[in-house]
Design an enzyme around this catalytic site. Sequence first.
Site, PDB file in Angstrom:
ATOM      1  CB  SER A   1      61.252  60.347  34.288  1.00 29.69           C
ATOM      2  OG  SER A   1      61.243  60.077  32.898  1.00 29.69           O
TER       3      SER A   1
ATOM      4  CE1 TYR B   1      59.579  55.355  35.097  1.00 26.32           C
ATOM      5  CE2 TYR B   1      59.302  56.651  33.088  1.00 26.32           C
ATOM      6  CZ  TYR B   1      60.070  56.281  34.187  1.00 26.32           C
ATOM      7  OH  TYR B   1      61.317  56.824  34.362  1.00 26.32           O
TER       8      TYR B   1
END
Length: 319
Positions: A158, A183
């Site tokens: 990502s 994350y």
Amino acid sequence: MTTAQHKIGSGFGFRSSADDVLAGTDLTGKLAIVTGGYSGLGLETTRALTRAGAEVVVPARRPAAAREALADVAGAEVDELDLGDLDSVRAFSDRFLASHRTIDILIGNAAIMACPETRVGPGWEAQFATNHLSHFALVNRLWPALAPGGARVVSVSSAGHHTSDIRWDDPHWLRGYDKWQAYGQAKTANVLFAVRLDALGRDSGVRAFALHPGGILTPLQRHLAKEEMVERGWIDENGVPAVPDAFKTPEQGAATQVWAATSPQLDGMGGVYCEDCDIAETATADGDRTGVRDYAIDPVSAARLWALSAELTGVDAFA
């Protein structure tokens, strides 16, 4: 550091769909494994691959829900796998290896994002464990089944990797927790994993890629309150995308991982990070979250993370 991180002019882009990049591609006789392949981008990935003729195995934490979601997808097969449990990873891998089938495509698509502080296994931070360590263990356990001379492993990362390098001194966030940085670390780990796996696997003809699928509103946002998504400018008060053109549809979001898994334009290549159905450039220093950060493709860091992951999981196909 020299790098292969340069666009190749694929002819596809931001709005390309998974079916667009597979147009004219026949995957008959090919077998793919897509983790999380029954929801969000994973579901669209499974649909696109099966439409092109592939058989797709979908490991799922909720097999009944997966079978319901895939009821109309011919060529999809569901098995049980909980990425939060290394015993479950081992059990799934053993069942698959016992089938004596060969894997042509393995897409590590399943992920969690910005969840409250959660511990799994021996106290591991859940995002690092679920998004990276379990996929690391899965690929290493399934290594004997990956087709030599042609298999591709795709690690879905990502743009979130821009948020954090690996916290080498505290990867499990034992000294305070930040859900977004955690994350980001997990997504950086996804890229470094592909870099190292490609280096280790290329002599066998197994190549690895990482990617950013784009901004897409999917169940990945399950841990985010509406108010937080409004504050971040993703949606308005009515739950509608605040800037519609900034988001991809799930079909478009699945395109880059399908392209990385199948495109002949990538033959002979690997260990690179892709976005918008092309190889990404390295990121600039101006805060733009496009491209890939140098720390995420550093081969020394990739080898260091591989060694740490092997130590934590007790699995290393190349040891």
